[in-house]
Every structure is written in C-alpha cells, then in structure tokens.
Design an enzyme around this catalytic site. Structure first.
Site, PDB file in Angstrom:
ATOM      1  N   GLU A 419       0.810  -1.222   0.000  1.00 10.58           N
ATOM      2  CA  GLU A 419       0.000   0.000   0.000  1.00 10.58           C
ATOM      3  C   GLU A 419       0.844   1.273   0.000  1.00 10.58           C
ATOM      4  O   GLU A 419       0.668   2.133   0.848  1.00 10.58           O
ATOM      5  CB  GLU A 419      -0.918   0.019   1.236  1.00 10.58           C
ATOM      6  CG  GLU A 419      -2.029  -1.002   1.192  1.00 10.58           C
ATOM      7  CD  GLU A 419      -3.177  -0.600   0.281  1.00 10.58           C
ATOM      8  OE1 GLU A 419      -3.073   0.449  -0.389  1.00 10.58           O
ATOM      9  OE2 GLU A 419      -4.159  -1.346   0.226  1.00 10.58           O
ATOM     10  N   GLU A 496      -4.180 -10.433  -0.282  1.00  8.51           N
ATOM     11  CA  GLU A 496      -5.034 -10.309   0.902  1.00  8.51           C
ATOM     12  C   GLU A 496      -6.451 -10.648   0.474  1.00  8.51           C
ATOM     13  O   GLU A 496      -6.932 -10.148  -0.540  1.00  8.51           O
ATOM     14  CB  GLU A 496      -4.998  -8.881   1.486  1.00  8.51           C
ATOM     15  CG  GLU A 496      -3.627  -8.500   2.014  1.00  8.51           C
ATOM     16  CD  GLU A 496      -3.529  -7.050   2.511  1.00  8.51           C
ATOM     17  OE1 GLU A 496      -4.564  -6.439   2.836  1.00  8.51           O
ATOM     18  OE2 GLU A 496      -2.401  -6.535   2.547  1.00  8.51           O
TER      19      GLU A 496
HETATM   20  C1  IPT Z   1      -5.379  -3.492   3.459  1.00  6.70           C
HETATM   21  C2  IPT Z   1      -3.954  -3.424   3.936  1.00  6.70           C
HETATM   22  O1  IPT Z   1      -3.088  -3.822   2.946  1.00  6.70           O
HETATM   23  C3  IPT Z   1      -3.714  -4.236   5.146  1.00  6.70           C
HETATM   24  O2  IPT Z   1      -2.491  -3.825   5.696  1.00  6.70           O
HETATM   25  C4  IPT Z   1      -4.814  -4.093   6.124  1.00  6.70           C
HETATM   26  O3  IPT Z   1      -4.918  -2.769   6.501  1.00  6.70           O
HETATM   27  C5  IPT Z   1      -6.085  -4.514   5.474  1.00  6.70           C
HETATM   28  O4  IPT Z   1      -6.345  -3.728   4.390  1.00  6.70           O
HETATM   29  C6  IPT Z   1      -7.290  -4.376   6.348  1.00  6.70           C
HETATM   30  O5  IPT Z   1      -7.185  -4.884   7.606  1.00  6.70           O
HETATM   31  S1  IPT Z   1      -5.781  -1.917   2.818  1.00  6.70           S
HETATM   32  C7  IPT Z   1      -7.504  -1.928   2.615  1.00  6.70           C
HETATM   33  C8  IPT Z   1      -8.093  -0.650   3.033  1.00  6.70           C
HETATM   34  C9  IPT Z   1      -7.809  -2.225   1.198  1.00  6.70           C
END
Ligand code: IPT
Length: 988
Positions: A419, A496
């Site tokens: 990010e 993710e």
């Molecule tokens: C995404 C991040 O990459 C991760 O670090 C964590 O924050 C996760 O979301 C949520 O828990 S960013 C998300 C706003 C797409």
C-alpha cells in the site's frame, strides 16, 4: 542551520550513516556478546528534552529506570498501566500531520544505556554491533564515540565497532526516536510502537557474507549449489550428505538425485562453511527452483497453490517483540491448520521465524518494511514512492530485505512492501532486487494496474466473480499494451482476502473453488493471522482482563477494532474462521458417493503423494458410532484422484443400522490423518475429512393427536404448555418457565455489518429501516379445538413496512410420561416494501438460567453460518452455553449452530428439547442481543440470569464486507414469505 543540528538525522531522508553494508543473518562459532537484558532507560518528551551528556561513559544513570531490551516501550507495565507513553492504532492515517519528511518536535525519545564487558580473548579489533530491530530511528554511541544512526525499524543495522570497542568495561548509549522521516515509510496497519524491540549483540567479524544459490532441475533430478562468499580469508564448503567436502563454495556443484525442498517436504541438507581463519558457519541448504511456466506459478517444475495467511508479529503483552517459542507456535499452528504459505505483512519478520519456515515447510512471501498508505487520503500527493528524494531510502530497504534473508529456501518471493501507491522508487527497488537475486519472483500489489515491474499479478479483496475473470485471463487491459501482454502472462495471487475481522469471514469455500478451477490463480493469503489485541486489566477493585483495541488508549485518531482481524485470538486460540479455513484448504479432498458406494480421494498437494496419510471410516447412527475401521487407499499422486469402493465392513455397518431403524440419520465419515508424526504434528493429526449421509430416516411422523387449547383466567392451556392470554407468548412448558418465542430479525451487528472498506456498510440501511427497534404487536390470540393461533406484526416506529407473522401452535394430546411435545409453525409475510436483507429470521425466547449443558445433533462442534460452515460435521455434540460463546474482541453476533436437527438444553430448572423441522439454527447466550450489541469488550458482558435462545430459520451471510465483498447472492437473506417449524418438549 539544520545541517549543524545533531538531531538532523531524525528528519532527513537518509536511511542512516556509519552503517555496514547489509548482509545475511547467519550463525557462526565466532564469539558474540548478547546485549539483551535490562538497560538503563529514560523517556524524553522530545528533542528539547534530551539528556546532553548521556552518551558519555561516566554519565551517572543510576537514577534511571531499567527497561528490558528487546521490548516496545509502550508495552511496559501491561496488562496494568503503560509506563512509557501508550500504544496507538491507526490503519491508514499517520498519527501526525503529513508534512514529509518533518515529524513533530514533540517526539518521544528513549535514551538507553548499557554497560557490558568484553571478555579477554574477544577480538575487539574486528567486531560489529548489531541491532535487529529499532523503531523508528536511532543514533548509537560506544564509549562516547558516535558510531552512526539508522532507520528501517524491522531491518537489521550493523556498525563497525573496531575503533571504539575495548577489552573490559564498555558503555553503549542509544537514542531512539518514536517519529522520524522513516515513519512516513512505515505506515503499516498496526499499533505504533517504539524502542529497541529486537535483539542487540556484538559479534566478532569474520566471514562477511554469503549467498547460497541453489536450483533443482525436475527433469533430471539434479541439484545445483553455488555459494558466493565474501570473506577476508579463504573459505571452504562441506555438505557431507552430498559428498561435498572442503570444496570451493562457488562450485557450481551439480549433484544427482537430490531431494528438493518444498513446503510439504522441506528437505534441508546440513552443511558448513569453514574459513581458513577457523570460523565455522552452519548451513541448511534447500534445493528448489521457482519459475513461471505458461502463466502458472511453479516450484521444482510443479504448480503450487498458496493456502496462506498474512502474518504480523504480535503478542498481546509484548507487542512486536516475540520469543522464539511464539514464532514456533505460529508455524506449528499454521501447519496444523493446512496453511502452507505466509506473507510477512508488511515487513521482514524476526529472522528466526524464517528458519522455522525452512525447517517445517512454509512458502514465504518475504516483504519489505514499507508502507506509505497515509498519502492515499491526500490523493497520493508527495508520496515518497515517486519522489527522487526518497530513492535512496527505498533502495536501502530493498537491499536490507534481500541481503538479510537471501539464504532461506522458504522465501520464494520478494515483496517490495504494501500500500505505497506506485512510482519510480518502487520500480528502482524491483530492478535492484532483480539484478541481485534472479532466483525469486517480485511481488507488489500496488502495481496491479500495470504490473510493469512485478512478476505476479496481485490483487487484494476482490470478489469471486472478478477473481474468476482474472483466472480466465479476461481482466480489463492495462493502459499500455506491452504491460498488458506482460500482465496476462503472469500468475495471479490474492495477497489479501478473507478479511478475518470478528465473526467470519464468510465465503472462503467459494474463493477456494475458484482458485482450484484456474491454473493461473496461485492462491492467496487471508488477512490476517492474529488479532492485535493488547492485554489489559480494568482498573477497578476487582480487575477484569480484556483485549484493548484502537481508541482504548485515548488516541486522537484511530481505527478501533480494525486491528483485531485475525484467524487467531490474541492469546493464539484458533477462532472459528481458522477452523473453517483449515477445512476449506485441505490438501486432500475426499468425496463420498453413497449411491455408488465409492470414495474418491483427490490429491491437491504440490509434490507429496497421499501415502503419508491413514484413511479411516466411521459410521454413526444418530451420532452413535456403530462401526469404524481403516480404509486402504492406494497412494495417490499429486494432481490425481483415486476412487475406491468402500469396504464390505462399511456396507455391513449400514445394513445393521438400516435394520435397527433408529429413525436417525446415519452418516459415514472418512478422515485422513497423519500416519506418522511430522515435525509439526503427531501421528493421528487430522488433515482432511468428508461425510456422506448414507441412511436418511424414513419420513414416518410420530402420531400426533392434537390437543385443544383451553382459555383460563389470564392464560391458555395447550397440552403441556401455557400461554399468556393477552400476548400469546409461551410462559410455561411442563415445569419449565419460558418467555417467547417472538419473531426476531435483529442480530448484534458483526464487524462485516458495521464496516465496509469499499462501499456503504450494511448497517446504514438496517438502522434506517429500524431493524434494531422492531416492535412486536400482537393482533390476535385465538384458541381452538386443535391448537392456538397467534397473529402479530413486527414493524418499526415510523415505518410502513412490516412483517406479518402467524404462529400456529399445536400440542400432543397424550404426552408420553415425562415427554411433552409442542409444535410451532410460523409463517412470516412481508407487508409493504422491503429493500433490505434481514440480519436473521427466526424466533427468540428465554428461560431462567446462567449456564446450561447443550447437546445437539447436527453440524458442529463449532460455530457455523450459511457461508462459513464447511468445518462443521454432522454428529452428536455436547457443550455448554458458556463454551458456545465465541470471545470476539469486540462482542458481536457469534456462536450459531447451523442446521440443528434436535437439541437438549439442560438447566437446573429443567430440560428443554428442541426439534427442527427438519432443521433450525440455534444460538444460546447468557445475555441479550441488546447487551451483546452494546458491549465494547468481553468484560462488558454480564450474565443477566436468563438464557437467551434464538431459533432461526436463516441468517444473513457473514461475507467479508469490513474489507472485501459482502455475502454472495445466495447468502443474502431476503425478506420473502417464509414458513418454518420447530417442536418443543421437556424432560426431567
Ligand atoms: C489493506 C492493507 O493492505 C492491510 O495492511 C490491512 O490494513 C487490510 O487492508 C485491512 O485490515 S488496505 C484496505 C483498506 C484495502
């Protein structure tokens, strides 16, 4: 005048000064001096509050506190009161004004001092001082001599101490600043914590560095080994098992018939580097080749499928300081839950974690210490990723990532960070890594729109439809045709998905089906491994322990419990989400076909045949085991399926059950367990299972002569039941006092109801529709000769939409001794426009009690919801109301038992029997939905003396909405005319 400022390093973009070039983390038999332990410590409020002469060897620090190194200073004092500052949680926002590279002058700064002895014989003239992790910027003095300064919190920094170290007494002084220019590059979604949080040591300097390069040629079975050594003396290589002895490390050594390294068979060859100067360095060598072949991610010539998790380093008492035991616990828990991959989100972990991954077998995406997410709210303006002034810092971070961890066979992918938008510095970091190490792939999700400088097409939180599009290679083109051609040739990963916040995630089975259907999809990583709850005690006389989340330390800006989104609770107990994930990703899939009496075993492994598993069968009649035995399944090769006809013993057990005609369901369960112990679990550990309904009970309704409903003064009697004459509510069944049931559509909102990272959270529409304040108005209570009809309407003040409900009660006229039966049929009819899904649809009631034994037949033993139910298996389960509550960090709807056939709830005041028609979802709690919804932490939940029982026809799915898609269409609970039934009884 800034140049003259001795503290200028805090805000300048330089990654550090005076440091040695980065190199591999390795053990050696040269002496080291461990500096972990108690250090003197003082926390200065900022740069205007520093101790002028604190670095002087004779500075008197006896009045200072003692602080453990390693530790995060904000965690000191927990679970009581934090002693030095407080933890603070933000996901995206920086907790200070965004004005790079400047940070607040009120910058908590830890001043650390430590005396240590250099023993006689220690080579003080050739030694390094090593910091494995200091958050966020620091400067170092040894015996009053400034060695330099550093940034990059989760990266190793080493200084040459040969000019400053002396035999006997030495004094080390370190100043650690909470905020620095580096903080702009370290905006990971986690608690902001500071200090020397990983080990510190002084090590004799011998071999500088080495790079173990291996390859495995799956067509020939040959392994290639070449070790690039940087050393002041000649070094030789020995790997006795491979017949290499005292050889030139550079080789290349080509060895026939090596066993390759994989997650499933993490074969490590023990070797040694020996320098002419006498230094010995142990090696653990794994042979493997990572390659993209026809758009598929392969290792050693075979596709791999990542069944992974994103892992932050976390412990509820020590924050990001972890013991090796905790790291091992993580690895073992992952392996025991069929997880085969880790993304080290979003920084390189303690290097010992990677040793454990090598040893026990996990594919690792090793990620750089980098995130600049806090620039996104400002439209990515001034994002360091695309600003030449930060280029050196980016290259430094990339180099320190790769150099430290380059010798781990488990690391198959370098990830630039997370990010951080996109830009030239990321491209430059990728280019640097590519020239330094061409044996691994490069990952960075932020480049998904072009994939110009990465080797994997990585996405986060997309839904299954889009994932399938990617799987088919039909994603929309990139702007640049060359990038597009490149991207289409890349394997895709979900870096993710399956946001494991609160109750859920839902939909994991759907993802897995799509992943397994498309060779381009190399799998993914659940967000995330563990809840980052912080252990606290309430400050009252009788303190309760609880897990704190964002906002609990009075933070000015914070993101609440978004920090609690893991598959493990903070104490590392598996949540229902982990149990579900284990089932969804089982590496061997068993299929039972009762019609043909066949059992299929499909092997989803990368390289391992199924020979390491023992297969067993059990037949249960109504949950009672009536037969079991072993099952001979020929070793099934990866990617293939073996089908066997089940043995005669199974048929015999079924025939006996049929003859016995118990009227219950008869299930065949087949399990696959470890035949022998592995490093990560003992023999007998279950890997996979399946069930088949082999005898369905014949539909032979028990004769039921309806009893008349008779009106008395204030109540209506119906068989064993009494109803309130006005409200039509059941108040007694046999000896058991009851209140309810009433139609209920509300659930204590789960995190996936309350939040949505990409759209409108569901809760808005629900609150607007008044679903949390529905009124149950009784319109009629009519006894007749064969039962009782109660009509009611559930609706919210101000709303013209409602749900009409007709409760039709019938009872058995001649109850068996001690067995009273009462049947409810409910018909729910929407009235007026309904555009929102319902959270749940069922009835709620209560009975006296604070706990009860609960026994049921149906899926279990754990929680299950319609889109998270793969892990529940049909059987007879025994639990208690207390044990059925899932301790979500922020309390919310939880603990549903799905599709229960029948249940028995035993309280001191009597036993309530429940029978679904044919199934009903069951939740029992010692507190109300309102209390559950109002609680912020577990200790807010207080038993109210009643057991609150929910019998639901259906729930709205869980989804992954807090950060991802909502429930899929079939799991959306629409308000439509619905009929459902349930039968009640009592027994003593
Ligand atoms: C995404 C991040 O990459 C991760 O670090 C964590 O924050 C996760 O979301 C949520 O828990 S960013 C998300 C706003 C797409």
């Amino acid at each position: 005048m800034r140049d003259l400022d001795p503290n200028a390093y805090v805000e300048d973009r330089s990654p550090g000064t005076g440091r040695l070039r980065p190199r591999a983390a390795f053990a050696s038999d040269l002496p080291t001096i461990a500096l972990d332990g108690d250090w003197r410590f003082r926390l200065a409020s900022g740069l205007d509050d520093l101790t002028g002469d604190f670095a002087a060897p004779d500075f008197d620090d006896t009045a200072w506190d003692l602080l453990a190194v390693p530790s995060c200073w904000q965690m000191t004092g927990l679970p009581g009161e934090p002693r030095y500052g407080t933890p603070a949680y933000t996901n995206i926002l920086y907790p200070f004004p965004v004005d790079p590279p400047r940070v607040p002058r009120q910058n908590p700064t830890g001043e650390y001092r430590r005396e240590f002895d250099v023993p006689d014989g220690f080579p003080a003239s050739a030694a390094v001082l090593r910091f494995e992790g200091v958050d966020s910027a620091f400067a170092v003095w040894l015996n009053g001599i400034r060695l330099g300064d550093g940034k990059g919190s989760r990266l190793t920094t080493e200084f040459d101490v040969s000019a400053a170290l002396r035999p006997g007494r030495n004094v080390l002084a370190v100043r650690v600043h909470q905020w620095s220019s580096g903080s702009y590059l370290e905006d990971q979604d986690m608690w902001w914590l500071s200090g020397i949080f990983r080990s510190v040591s002084v090590a004799a300097r011998g071999v500088e560095d080495f790079f173990v390069r291996t390859a495995y040629d799956h067509t020939t079975g040959q392994g290639t080994l070449a070790v690039d050594v940087t050393a002041p003396a000649r070094v030789s290589l020995s790997v006795p098992e491979l017949g290499i002895s005292g050889a030139d490390p550079a080789g290349p050594h080509v060895i026939d018939g090596v066993e390759p390294w994989s997650d499933e068979q993490p074969r490590l060859y023990t070797g040694e580097l020996v320098s002419e100067a006498g230094e010995r360095i142990p090696l653990r060598i794994g042979f493997r080749t990572v390659a993209v072949v026809d758009g598929v991610l392969t290792v050693n010539g075979r596709p791999i499928s990542l069944r992974g998790v994103n892992r932050h380093e976390w412990h509820p008492l020590t924050g990001r300081t972890l013991t090796e035991d905790t790291m091992l616990t993580d690895v073992l828990l992952m392996k025991q839950h069929n997880i085969n991959a880790v993304r080290t989100a979003h920084y390189p972990p303690d290097h010992r974690f990677l040793d454990l991954c090598d040893e026990h077998g996990l594919w690792v995406f090793c990620e750089g210490d980098l995130e600049t997410h806090g620039f996104e709210p400002g439209g990515w303006q001034r994002n360091p990723s695309d600003d030449p002034a930060w280029r050196e810092a980016y290259l430094d971070r990339a180099a320190r990532l790769v150099e430290r961890d380059k010798n781990h066979p488990s690391v198959i992918v370098w990830s630039l960070g997370n990010e951080s938008g996109t830009g030239a510095n990321l491209a430059a970091a990728a280019a640097w890594i590519r020239q330094r190490d061409d044996s691994r792939l490069i990952h960075y999700e932020g480049d998904f729109a072009s994939c110009a400088y990465v080797d994997l097409y990585s996405r986060m939180y997309i839904g299954v439809d889009e994932l399938a599009t990617v799987g088919r290679g039909q994603e929309a083109p990139t702007a640049d045709p060359a990038d597009d051609a490149h991207r289409r040739a890349l394997p895709a990963v979900l870096c993710e998905y399956g946001h494991a916040m609160g109750t859920g995630p839902g939909g994991l089975s759907e993802y897995q089906q799509v992943i397994e259907a498309h060779p381009r999809l190399a799998g993914g990583f659940i967000w995330e491994w563990i809840d980052h709850g912080i252990a606290r005690l309430t400050g009252q006389e009788d303190p309760h322990s609880f897990y704190a989340y964002g906002g609990d330390f009075g933070e000015e800006v914070h993101d609440g419990n978004f920090v609690a989104d893991g598959l493990l609770f903070p104490d590392r107990t598996p949540s229902p989400g982990l149990v579900e994930y284990k089932k969804v990703i089982e590496p061997v899939r068993i299929h039972i076909d009762p019609a043909t009496r066949q059992i299929g075993v499909h092997n989803l492994h990368h390289a391992r045949d199924s020979g390491y598993l023992d297969f067993q069968w059990t037949v249960e009649d109504g949950g009672e085991p009536v037969g079991s035995g072993g099952l001979t399944v020929p070793a099934t090769a990866p990617g293939t399926t073996t089908t066997i006809v089940w043995p005669a013993d199974v048929t015999a057990a079924l025939d006996a059950a049929r003859k016995n005609d118990s009227g219950h369901e008869v299930w065949l369960t087949v399990t696959a367990v470890l035949a022998a112990g592995e490093t990560w679990a003992g023999a007998g550990h279950e890997i996979a299972w399946a069930q088949g309904l082999v005898v369905a009970p014949a539909a032979s309704p028990v004769p039921f002569t309806p009893a008349p409903a008779i009106a008395h003064d204030g109540y209506i009697a119906l068989g064993p039941a009494r109803f309130d004459a006005r409200s039509g509510v059941l108040i007694r069944l046999g000896d058991l006092e009851l209140d309810g049931p009433r139609l209920d559509v509300w659930r204590a909102p789960i995190d996936n109801d309350l939040l949505s990272a990409f759209g409108e959270p569901q809760i808005g529409a629900w609150l607007a529709a008044g679903l949390h304040r529905m009124r149950h108005d009784v319109l009629g209570v009519e006894p007749d000769a064969s039962g009782l009809t109660v009509t009611a309407r559930l609706a919210a003040a101000g709303s013209s939409s409602g749900l009409g409900v007709v409760y039709r009660w019938t009872a058995c006229d001649t109850p068996n001794a001690g067995q009273a039966r009462l049947r409810l049929e409910a018909v729910v009819t929407p009235d007026g426009p309904w555009s929102v899904p319902l959270p749940r649809l069922g009835v709620a009631m209560s009975l006296p009690g604070t706990d009860a034994e609960v026994e049921w037949f149906g899926p279990g033993p754990g929680e299950a919801y319609r889109d998270s139910r793969a892990a529940a298996r049909v059987g007879r389960h025994l639990s208690t109301v207390s044990a059925m509550q899932i301790p979500q960090i922020r309390p919310q709807e939880n603990g549903n038992r799905h599709q229960v056939r029948h249940a028995r709830i035993t309280t001191p005041g009597g036993t309530l029997l429940i029978t679904g028609d044919p199934v009903i979802d069951l939740t029992v709690r010692p507190w109300s939905t309102e209390a559950l919804a109002a609680a912020a932490h577990q200790h807010d939940l207080v038993r109210d003396g009643r057991l609150h029982l929910h019998l639901d026809h259906a729930h709205h799915g869980l989804g992954s909405t807090a950060c991802g898609p909502g429930p899929s269409a079939p799991d959306v609970l629409a308000a439509v005319t619905t009929a459902f039934g349930v039968e009640f009884g009592t027994s003593r």
